[in-house]
Design an enzyme around this catalytic site. Structure first.
Site, mmCIF file in Angstrom:
data_model
loop_
_atom_site.group_PDB
_atom_site.id
_atom_site.type_symbol
_atom_site.label_atom_id
_atom_site.label_comp_id
_atom_site.label_asym_id
_atom_site.label_seq_id
_atom_site.Cartn_x
_atom_site.Cartn_y
_atom_site.Cartn_z
ATOM 1 N N HIS A 162 0.929 -1.230 -0.097
ATOM 2 C CA HIS A 162 -0.058 -0.030 -0.072
ATOM 3 C C HIS A 162 0.917 1.108 0.109
ATOM 4 O O HIS A 162 0.324 2.365 0.531
ATOM 5 C CB HIS A 162 -0.961 -0.108 1.155
ATOM 6 C CG HIS A 162 -1.900 -1.002 1.323
ATOM 7 N ND1 HIS A 162 -3.092 -1.211 0.610
ATOM 8 C CD2 HIS A 162 -1.498 -2.367 2.076
ATOM 9 C CE1 HIS A 162 -3.703 -2.434 0.854
ATOM 10 N NE2 HIS A 162 -2.833 -3.055 1.593
ATOM 11 N N SER A 194 17.402 16.945 -16.994
ATOM 12 C CA SER A 194 16.793 18.070 -17.114
ATOM 13 C C SER A 194 17.356 19.344 -18.038
ATOM 14 O O SER A 194 18.628 19.422 -17.940
ATOM 15 C CB SER A 194 16.428 18.574 -15.746
ATOM 16 O OG SER A 194 15.795 19.759 -15.510
#
Length: 464
Positions: free
Chosen positions: A188, A318
């Site tokens: 989870h 980037s």
């Protein structure tokens, strides 16, 4: 190129380039379907040419085609299969749904090459006729489905499976290499009990192992071929021995056991086999996308993410943030998986849309199928070579998270019960102290007992 050759067909005259190898029906398709840029895959063209070669051999053997004509067709087909004349197949997939125009494109090109071999001029179909000779004993309706199956089988066996097997081996090797590295598990997206990094990677290996099995088993579905069914499955205008002889020759050429379909009505009217096989590619894509997402999460950071894995630095990440490195191979293979899953939807819709004796969504279906195989093959190869092989564990980070995890308290449950164990975890979390400190503060067990019971190495089962 000057348009200065005239051909006649059953509709009328057609102008086309003098030296082109295709004929009137191909030219009409160029005129009528000037749609986008998705060309008929060459893997399919290659399979169609194989069928023409085999048909000529069988028709010659059965005394249905004059030896001289058959030999010219065989020679012309062999030249195409050697890699020549690739620019002679210009048609897009957005054409007749039976693939008839591409079948005729192949017939016309082979006919004109054969005519030239026999000393004639392009377009003189009295020497070799695209329909009467090259397409003898055939219909587009059985030829195109057969070519679909041949091209699908070969692309899976020659491209996808070898690359997939290599990726599986890489994960297996990593699972062995990392078998002694204990880390925290996550369910989870929350902390869970520990396991080894090798165990985690072994699940990726096992996923691929199962997918390879699914794909190999499914290939049997597309090993049945429709050749010999002709127009609607009855075999009209084909010799009774034609389909079995042709299947045998195609098997020999491709070193794969292609068998003549036992019910050619089904083979012509549906694309169920292709739909079935592509579903295994969708399943593979789901598995690979899960794996790539796990790797992205586990390598996130480098300082503010999970950062338990270190992936290769292949390029700057980037245009604005200096020093950034991104999981680009994971992103690339994930996009490929999305495309394959989308292709599966299109193939499924095409498969359910066939009416009566013929499915007429075949060019779209096989284009998407072969695209899926191609991009998966290339993507898996790149993902393995540029990412998976270079994955390393960040031992310092792994140990830090393991030490800090509250879920190690699970090992106390059999001894002090679930409720007390939960209180230890909550106290440790709320007061930002260790599990041991919380346990001693609550006075549930002694420090020595805690040290014996809370040992990650005893919580991982069989690490092998």
């Amino acid at each position: 190129m000057l348009i200065n050759r005239i051909e006649k067909d059953t509709i009328g005259e057609v102008e086309l380039p003098k030296k082109c190898l295709w004929g009137s029906q191909t030219q009409r398709s160029i005129y009528n379907f000037n749609i986008s840029t998705e060309k008929m895959p060459y893997e399919l063209i290659h399979a169609l040419v194989q069928i023409k070669l085999v048909a000529a051999k069988v028709n010659k053997d059965l005394k249905l085609l004059e030896e001289k004509k058959a030999d010219a067709i065989i020679k012309a087909s062999e030249e195409i299969l050697s890699g020549k004349y690739k620019d002679s197949f210009p048609l897009v997939i957005w054409q007749t749904g039976s693939g008839t125009q591409t079948n005729m494109n192949v017939n016309e090109v082979i006919a004109n090459i054969a005519i030239k071999l026999l000393g004639g001029k392009y377009g003189d179909y009295s020497i070799i006729h695209p329909n009467d000779h090259v397409n003898k004993s055939q219909s587009s309706n059985d030829v195109f489905p057969t070519a679909m199956h041949i091209s699908a089988v070969l692309s899976l066996k020659k491209n996808l499976l070898p690359n997939l097997i290599k990726l599986k081996k890489s994960f297996y090797d990593k699972s062995i290499l990392f078998k002694d590295i204990i880390k925290i598990g996550r369910t989870h997206l929350q902390d869970a009990t520990p396991l080894t990094l090798g165990q985690e990677v072994s699940s990726w290996y096992c996923m691929l192992k199962k997918n390879i099995k699914y794909i190999k088993n499914s290939i049997l579905c597309i090993s049945e071929i429709a050749l010999g069914g002709t127009a609607v499955g009855t075999g009209l205008n084909a010799h009774e021995k034609y389909s079995l002889k042709a299947s045998k020759l195609l098997s020999e050429i491709n070193k794969h056991n292609f068998i003549s379909s036992t019910n050619k009505f089904e083979s012509l009217s549906t694309c169920d086999a292709i739909v079935k096989v592509h579903s295994t590619l969708k399943n593979l894509s789901i598995s690979i996308m899960k794996i790539s997402n796990d790797i992205r999460w586990l390598s996130s950071g480098p300082r503010c993410g999970i950062g338990e894995l270190i992936i290769p630095e292949n390029e700057p990440g980037s245009s604005i943030m200096p020093g950034k490195v991104n999981p680009t191979q994971c992103e690339s293979i994930s996009m490929i998986c999305c495309q394959v899953i989308g292709n599966d939807s299109a193939i499924g819709i095409g498969g359910l849309s066939g009416n009566f004796q013929l499915n007429v969504f075949r060019p779209m279906i096989i284009y998407n199928f072969l695209q899926s195989v191609r991009i998966l093959s290339d993507g898996i190869k790149s993902f393995n070579k540029k990412c998976v092989i270079g994955i390393k564990p960040n031992i310092k980070r792994i140990k830090k998270f393991l030490k800090e995890s509250l879920m190690l308290v699970t090992s106390l449950t059999p001894h002090i019960g679930y409720d007390k164990s939960a209180k230890i975890a909550k106290l440790a979390h709320n007061e930002n102290i260790t599990l041991k400190e919380a346990c001693l503060k609550l006075n549930y067990i002694s420090e020595s007992q805690f040290d014996i019971l809370v040992r990650p190495e005893n919580m991982i089962g069989n690490k092998n």
